[in-house]
Write an enzyme that holds these catalytic residues in place. Structure first.
Site, mmCIF file in Angstrom:
data_model
loop_
_atom_site.group_PDB
_atom_site.id
_atom_site.type_symbol
_atom_site.label_atom_id
_atom_site.label_comp_id
_atom_site.label_asym_id
_atom_site.label_seq_id
_atom_site.Cartn_x
_atom_site.Cartn_y
_atom_site.Cartn_z
ATOM 1 N N ASP A 182 3.512 1.308 -11.759
ATOM 2 C CA ASP A 182 2.385 2.291 -11.584
ATOM 3 C C ASP A 182 2.779 3.574 -10.567
ATOM 4 O O ASP A 182 3.626 3.241 -9.861
ATOM 5 C CB ASP A 182 1.306 1.715 -10.976
ATOM 6 C CG ASP A 182 0.436 0.783 -12.121
ATOM 7 O OD1 ASP A 182 0.752 1.065 -13.476
ATOM 8 O OD2 ASP A 182 -0.543 0.055 -11.839
ATOM 9 N N LYS A 184 -0.039 4.953 -13.923
ATOM 10 C CA LYS A 184 -1.634 5.010 -13.792
ATOM 11 C C LYS A 184 -2.026 5.559 -12.479
ATOM 12 O O LYS A 184 -1.448 5.123 -11.368
ATOM 13 C CB LYS A 184 -2.055 3.684 -13.811
ATOM 14 C CG LYS A 184 -2.097 2.963 -15.316
ATOM 15 C CD LYS A 184 -2.166 1.460 -15.393
ATOM 16 C CE LYS A 184 -3.720 1.323 -15.345
ATOM 17 N NZ LYS A 184 -4.099 0.014 -15.520
ATOM 18 N N ALA A 210 -4.417 -2.476 -0.143
ATOM 19 C CA ALA A 210 -4.873 -1.213 0.915
ATOM 20 C C ALA A 210 -6.412 -1.716 1.235
ATOM 21 O O ALA A 210 -6.444 -1.239 2.501
ATOM 22 C CB ALA A 210 -4.886 -0.153 -0.321
ATOM 23 N N MET A 232 -11.164 3.842 -4.159
ATOM 24 C CA MET A 232 -11.522 5.026 -5.085
ATOM 25 C C MET A 232 -12.671 5.829 -4.715
ATOM 26 O O MET A 232 -13.649 6.070 -5.694
ATOM 27 C CB MET A 232 -11.616 4.467 -6.340
ATOM 28 C CG MET A 232 -10.445 3.806 -6.724
ATOM 29 S SD MET A 232 -10.462 2.806 -8.441
ATOM 30 C CE MET A 232 -10.662 0.923 -7.641
ATOM 31 N N GLY A 287 0.530 -1.075 -7.059
ATOM 32 C CA GLY A 287 -0.046 -0.770 -5.778
ATOM 33 C C GLY A 287 -0.748 -1.955 -5.417
ATOM 34 O O GLY A 287 -1.525 -2.506 -6.081
ATOM 35 N N GLY A 288 -0.519 -2.232 -3.978
ATOM 36 C CA GLY A 288 -1.573 -3.218 -3.274
ATOM 37 C C GLY A 288 -1.113 -4.573 -3.849
ATOM 38 O O GLY A 288 -0.130 -4.955 -3.922
ATOM 39 N N ASP A 289 -2.268 -5.043 -4.351
ATOM 40 C CA ASP A 289 -2.382 -6.374 -4.614
ATOM 41 C C ASP A 289 -2.739 -6.318 -6.231
ATOM 42 O O ASP A 289 -3.450 -5.646 -6.604
ATOM 43 C CB ASP A 289 -3.384 -7.420 -4.045
ATOM 44 C CG ASP A 289 -3.399 -8.921 -4.691
ATOM 45 O OD1 ASP A 289 -2.611 -9.766 -4.174
ATOM 46 O OD2 ASP A 289 -4.319 -9.025 -5.589
ATOM 47 N N PRO A 296 0.601 -1.204 0.046
ATOM 48 C CA PRO A 296 0.026 0.038 0.102
ATOM 49 C C PRO A 296 0.820 1.259 -0.037
ATOM 50 O O PRO A 296 0.284 2.289 -0.162
ATOM 51 C CB PRO A 296 -0.781 -0.199 1.107
ATOM 52 C CG PRO A 296 0.060 -0.804 2.360
ATOM 53 C CD PRO A 296 0.696 -1.909 1.249
HETATM 54 C C1 LIG Z 1 -6.852 1.309 -8.436
HETATM 55 S S1 LIG Z 1 -7.183 0.772 -6.772
HETATM 56 C C2 LIG Z 1 -5.738 -0.378 -6.522
HETATM 57 C C3 LIG Z 1 -5.949 -1.014 -5.582
HETATM 58 C C4 LIG Z 1 -4.841 -2.120 -5.393
HETATM 59 N N1 LIG Z 1 -4.566 -2.850 -6.150
HETATM 60 C C5 LIG Z 1 -4.585 -2.785 -3.910
HETATM 61 O O1 LIG Z 1 -4.680 -3.842 -3.727
HETATM 62 O O2 LIG Z 1 -4.528 -1.704 -2.753
HETATM 63 C C6 LIG Z 1 -6.440 2.179 -5.988
HETATM 64 C C7 LIG Z 1 -7.175 2.359 -4.704
HETATM 65 O O3 LIG Z 1 -6.604 1.673 -3.510
HETATM 66 C C8 LIG Z 1 -6.711 2.409 -2.415
HETATM 67 N N2 LIG Z 1 -5.361 2.750 -1.798
HETATM 68 C C9 LIG Z 1 -4.218 2.472 -2.491
HETATM 69 N N3 LIG Z 1 -3.139 2.896 -1.645
HETATM 70 C C10 LIG Z 1 -3.614 3.226 -0.581
HETATM 71 C C11 LIG Z 1 -3.073 3.915 0.707
HETATM 72 N N4 LIG Z 1 -2.026 3.982 0.770
HETATM 73 N N5 LIG Z 1 -3.989 4.189 1.528
HETATM 74 C C12 LIG Z 1 -5.274 4.312 1.385
HETATM 75 N N6 LIG Z 1 -5.838 3.721 0.095
HETATM 76 C C13 LIG Z 1 -5.009 3.414 -0.664
HETATM 77 C C14 LIG Z 1 -7.428 3.881 -2.817
HETATM 78 O O4 LIG Z 1 -8.989 3.816 -2.688
HETATM 79 C C15 LIG Z 1 -7.196 4.050 -4.170
HETATM 80 O O5 LIG Z 1 -8.108 4.667 -4.892
#
Ligand SMILES: C[S@@+](CC[C@H](N)C(=O)[O-])C[C@H]1O[C@@H](n2cnc3c(N)ncnc32)[C@H](O)[C@@H]1O
Length: 263
Positions: free
Chosen positions: A35, A57, A119, A169, A88-90, A12
């Site tokens: 990204d 992105k 996240a 989002m 980012g994230g998974d 995250p």
């Molecule tokens: C396109 S999605 C991707 C999610 C990502 N694949 C994941 O598993 O965390 C992006 C959204 O993840 C959330 N997000 C990502 N990083 C974050 C963080 N550090 N703190 C809070 N929300 C986060 C927000 O809601 C953001 O709009």
């Protein structure tokens, strides 16, 4: 000889939340396609001579279109290179990792999925919110508040999906999203929190009821995650990331905003 593309979840925000497998493949990558939400510090793990491709992105805007990203992955894989697609994230949680994996499968390029810390669970965790908790929440659902192209999602369909709702989002339309959840049947006095930039030095947590967050004019910087449900009430008791000295004093009622430095 065919190369391989690793679809790697970067976590995250805090680069230390990358998995050991993610670090291993990054350290020997020939190409890294990254990204904006992938922590920039992770690029330093890749060899100095590795090609670095900014897919850029961010909130629906892309330096490269999804088709162009897919073509880069397929092209480098076909050249026999080891490619890390850092997301980012998974990669499979609202990360379009499935689309990229399909493009690779159709092109006959080998790939591996390296899951990451999403996240969806990390942002609540950094705010001291367990997404499930015995006696309070036996289910959680991860929902996108925004559809492809930026259109608002139909939350009436998903508002009753689970005890705890985690909405990604949602930052740009926080008030509207909270109001939609209430209209769809979530209690107006249900505890809610929005966590922005979780696990980084810029982390902020805004807590209140759904009705308070629906009415708040406090700005929330993306990336931010909205969470609501009975277990959000534990956030105060489980706050393990102490509010920084610059935190606003808690008010008797209404939303509370804490800036919290990640350790
Ligand atoms: C396109 S999605 C991707 C999610 C990502 N694949 C994941 O598993 O965390 C992006 C959204 O993840 C959330 N997000 C990502 N990083 C974050 C963080 N550090 N703190 C809070 N929300 C986060 C927000 O809601 C953001 O709009």
């Amino acid at each position: 000889m065919s190369g391989i593309v690793y679809l790697v979840g970067a976590g995250p925000g805090d680069p230390r939340l990358l998995t050991l497998r993610g670090a291993e493949v990054l350290q020997r990558a020939d190409v890294v396609v990254y990204d904006r939400l992938a922590p920039a510090a992770l690029l330093d793990l890749a060899p100095g001579g590795a090609e670095r491709v900014d897919a850029g992105k961010a909130r629906g805007r892309a330096a490269l279109s999804q088709g162009a990203i897919n073509r880069v992955l397929v092209d480098r894989g076909r050249r026999g290179l080891e490619v890390v697609r850092l997301k980012g994230g998974d990669p499979f949680v609202f990360g379009r990792g499935g689309e990229e994996a399909l493009a690779l499968a159709e092109a006959g390029v080998r790939f591996e999925i390296v899951p990451g810390v999403s996240a969806a669970v990390a942002a609540p965790a950094y705010a001291g919110i367990p997404v499930t908790h015995r006696g309070l929440a036996t289910s959680y659902a991860v929902i996108s508040a925004t559809l492809a192209g930026g259109a608002p999602a139909d939350l009436a369909r998903t508002a009753a999906a689970a005890d705890t709702l985690v909405l990604l989002m949602a930052a740009e339309r926080l008030g509207e999203v909270c109001a939609q959840l209430i209209a769809a049947g979530r209690p107006a006095d249900q505890p809610a929190a929005v966590i922005s930039s979780a696990s980084t030095a810029a982390q902020q947590v805004l807590t209140g009821t759904l009705a308070e967050l629906a009415a708040t004019e406090a700005g929330v910087d993306p990336p931010a995650t909205l969470v609501c449900g009975p277990s959000v009430a534990l956030a105060d008791a489980l706050a393990w990331s102490t509010p920084s000295t610059s935190a606003e004093p808690a008010r008797a009622s209404g939303p509370q905003l804490f800036g919290r430095s990640a350790r």
